[in-house]
Design a protein around this motif. Structure first.
Motif, short mmCIF file in Angstrom:
data_model
loop_
_atom_site.label_atom_id
_atom_site.label_comp_id
_atom_site.label_asym_id
_atom_site.label_seq_id
_atom_site.Cartn_x
_atom_site.Cartn_y
_atom_site.Cartn_z
N THR A 251 -7.41 16.97 0.53
CA THR A 251 -8.89 17.34 0.94
C THR A 251 -9.82 16.30 0.28
O THR A 251 -10.11 16.26 -0.92
CB THR A 251 -9.29 18.40 0.20
N LEU A 252 -10.23 15.24 1.15
CA LEU A 252 -11.11 14.15 0.63
C LEU A 252 -12.62 14.49 0.67
O LEU A 252 -13.32 13.78 0.03
CB LEU A 252 -10.64 13.04 1.52
N CYS A 253 -12.82 15.48 1.41
CA CYS A 253 -14.23 16.12 1.44
C CYS A 253 -14.49 17.42 0.88
O CYS A 253 -14.99 18.14 1.70
CB CYS A 253 -14.75 15.89 2.99
N PRO A 254 -14.46 17.65 -0.32
CA PRO A 254 -14.41 18.95 -0.87
C PRO A 254 -15.51 19.67 -0.69
O PRO A 254 -15.62 20.95 -0.77
CB PRO A 254 -13.98 18.63 -2.57
N GLU A 255 -16.79 19.04 -0.51
CA GLU A 255 -18.02 19.70 -0.52
C GLU A 255 -18.64 19.81 1.11
O GLU A 255 -19.78 20.16 1.23
CB GLU A 255 -19.19 19.03 -1.01
N GLY A 256 -17.76 19.59 1.89
CA GLY A 256 -17.91 19.73 3.39
C GLY A 256 -18.96 18.64 3.86
O GLY A 256 -19.47 18.79 4.92
N THR A 279 -8.42 16.59 5.71
CA THR A 279 -9.45 15.72 6.06
C THR A 279 -8.87 14.98 7.50
O THR A 279 -7.73 14.59 7.73
CB THR A 279 -9.41 14.41 4.88
N LEU A 280 -9.78 15.07 8.29
CA LEU A 280 -9.63 14.32 9.74
C LEU A 280 -10.06 12.78 9.70
O LEU A 280 -11.11 12.55 9.18
CB LEU A 280 -10.45 15.21 10.81
N VAL A 281 -9.11 11.97 10.05
CA VAL A 281 -9.33 10.50 9.96
C VAL A 281 -9.44 10.00 11.40
O VAL A 281 -8.20 10.04 12.15
CB VAL A 281 -8.38 9.71 9.11
N GLY A 282 -10.32 9.04 11.84
CA GLY A 282 -10.21 8.34 13.16
C GLY A 282 -11.53 7.64 13.18
O GLY A 282 -12.46 7.86 12.68
N THR A 283 -11.28 6.60 14.37
CA THR A 283 -10.69 6.62 15.32
C THR A 283 -10.30 5.09 15.68
O THR A 283 -10.97 4.51 15.05
CB THR A 283 -10.85 7.27 16.62
N VAL A 491 -3.62 20.30 13.17
CA VAL A 491 -3.69 20.49 11.89
C VAL A 491 -2.56 20.12 11.07
O VAL A 491 -2.43 19.54 10.06
CB VAL A 491 -4.78 21.69 11.41
N ASP A 492 -1.53 21.04 11.48
CA ASP A 492 -0.27 20.90 10.87
C ASP A 492 0.79 21.26 11.46
O ASP A 492 1.45 22.38 11.91
CB ASP A 492 -0.13 22.13 9.35
#
Length: 525
Positions: A251-256, A279-283, A491-492
């Motif tokens: 979770t790299l963005c814990p505060e949303g 955490t969604l990373v793209g693109t 997601v998983d």
């Protein structure tokens, strides 16, 4: 042969095709929608999940004095506001932080984002703001230490696959015929050489004739295939650019608050976004043949992971939960040979001499203007003015969309008494409302107690949802159910694989025995 002569036959069940069908039904047309695979099964379920005007297009518009880019941003920002209002259970406001390189850089981006806010007009969803070092550190605690300033702005985050699905299902509920796993193999013409229908083939090899007054080609990156069916001599117009995404378990963005990286070494922007507690990373942007559009390469995966490590250097043992790719349908100007990274994300509606209407290019956020422009071309082919659009709220929304948020809150209370008392109940309520909106209570109340039990700690899907996807939402394979109806595999993948046998059994019980229904979980499909 289908006995009905449809006013409009739409080929392609992605965002543009589903929206054309939805808007066509709203205008009183008899519509059929044919999709060769699953609704939203191609590019339309593989986006960055953002409803946005495109900050990079705004910057490019001013650097190149390109008014077309500016129009695109303005149009997309208005559409962002439309979907946030019309489907608040599928779309929400998301704030993003943009790191800056000092006082001058902060002022530059603050000015640009102020214009971005202004272009949205009454559809604005919040003003951009400066971020102090402390605010930036609070929002993104693992960000590298030398980043001390930033600017925050707002865009929309949404469930692309479900919005695509619900547009098609709403059209179907209003009278449209929707067929999946139905591939168009030929177009039919009358004695004057005008299109009058199409021939389709099912997975089982059965052919069917579809009569239609107008045929619309909304097949995205495959548009040239249908265009060549209509006119073998027509010039190819589509370019395919592959964009891949990773979902990190960290979770790299814990505060949303998400992160936008404004400039990579090759001039792209990257997003790192909150996504189901991960955490969604793209693109990426890699020109490729159509057949490789949904297959991520090792080089692209490494490219994204390198940037994650660069901006979050203290992050060890990066764990990728899922990875997928999709092909952007980029439109090449007629007679030109243009690199895809320089093509504007505008759309074009073309009508061939035989009457085939093709909607090409564009982006998810602007699917509705694309559909409206397409129907204007349909109107010309029909030779008469279409009716004004009637009220047709999206399934899960209230007739008055302004009432939807309050009704969703009320329904959350009702769901609490219906769902099992587990630690996941709050997440399960949010998930069900997020997928089904105001229809959630109706469906949950029809499921047994056992079918309401959550099956996953990642996304609290339950057996009732899996069964519902198969019986009411055109899901015909495990990938349909676990990728697009519930998003678990997006997601998983490992957790989705755990549920694969159960989904396969439910598909078999419903009489679906295709190769995918028998058990393959494949994110490239």
């Amino acid at each position: 042969m289908n006995d009905t002569c449809f006013d409009l036959l739409v080929i392609g069940g992605g965002a543009s095709g589903a929206c054309v069908a939805y808007e066509g039904v709203r205008r009183g047309l008899r519509v059929a929608l044919l999709e060769s695979h699953d609704l939203g099964g191609g590019t339309s379920c593989r986006s960055t999940k953002l409803l946005h005007g495109g900050v990079r297009y705004l910057e490019l518009a001013f650097k190149t004095a390109d008014t077309a880019q500016l129009r695109l941003v303005r149009e997309a920002l208005l559409e962002r506001g439309h979907w946030l209002q019309q489907a608040p259970f599928l779309a929400k406001r998301l704030e993003l932080a943009l790191p800056t390189g000092g006082v001058i850089g902060q002022a530059y981006y603050r000015l640009g984002l102020g214009l971005y806010d202004a272009l949205s007009g009454r559809s604005g969803i919040g003003s951009s703001r400066l971020l102090s070092s402390q605010q930036l550190r609070h929002a993104l605690p693992a960000l590298r230490d030398d980043i001390t300033r930033g600017v925050a702005y707002s865009d929309g985050q949404f469930d692309d696959a479900r919005l695509n699905l619900l547009m098609a299902l709403t059209a179907e509920q209003a009278g449209a015929v929707v067929r999946t796993r139905t591939r168009v193999v030929a177009l039919e013409t009358d004695s004057r050489g005008r299109l009058c229908g199409a021939i389709s083939e099912s997975e089982g090899g059965q052919t069917e004739h579809w009569q239609a007054r107008v045929v619309v080609n909304a097949t995205g990156i495959h548009s040239d295939t249908i265009r060549r069916m209509a006119d073998p001599s027509c010039e190819e117009r589509m370019l395919t650019s592959r964009g891949i995404h990773l979902v990190l378990k960290q979770t790299l963005c814990p505060e949303g608050i998400g992160l936008l990286l404004p400039s990579t070494d090759d001039g792209r922007v990257l997003f790192m976004l909150p996504f189901f507690g991960r955490t969604l990373v793209g693109t990426t942007d890699t020109p490729c043949p159509q057949e490789q559009a949904s297959s991520p390469s090792e080089g692209e995966v490494s490219y994204l992971l390198d940037y994650v490590q660069h901006w979050f250097p203290a992050l060890n043992n990066i764990d990728v939960g899922s990875c997928w790719a999709g092909g952007r349908p980029l439109l090449k100007p007629a007679g030109a040979d243009v690199n895809s990274s320089r093509v504007v994300r505008e759309h074009e509606v073309e009508t061939l001499a035989c009457g085939l209407v093709s909607v090409m290019g564009g982006k998810w956020t602007t699917c509705r203007p694309m559909a409206i422009d397409t129907l204007q071309a349909v109107e010309q082919q029909l030779g008469h003015t279409l009716k004004a659009p009637g009220m047709l709220p999206l399934i899960g929304s209230a007739p008055d969309p302004l009432q939807t948020p309050a009704l969703l809150q009320s329904q959350a209370t009702s769901l609490e008494s219906l769902l099992p008392d587990t630690p996941q109940r709050p997440q399960q309520i949010a998930h069900l409302l997020g997928n089904h909106g105001l229809a959630a209570q109706q469906w949950v109340s029809s499921w047994s107690d056992d079918d309401r039990q959550p099956l996953s700690d990642v996304i609290p899907v339950c057996r009732g949802e899996l069964r519902h996807a198969i019986t009411h939402e055109h899901a015909r394979g495990v990938t349909d159910v676990l990728c697009r109806r519930t998003r678990l595999a997006m997601v998983d993948q490992q957790d989705a694989e755990r549920l694969r046998p159960e989904v396969s059994e439910l598909l078999a019980q419903a009489g679906h025995s295709s190769a995918d229904a028998e058990g393959r979980l494949d994110l490239s499909r």
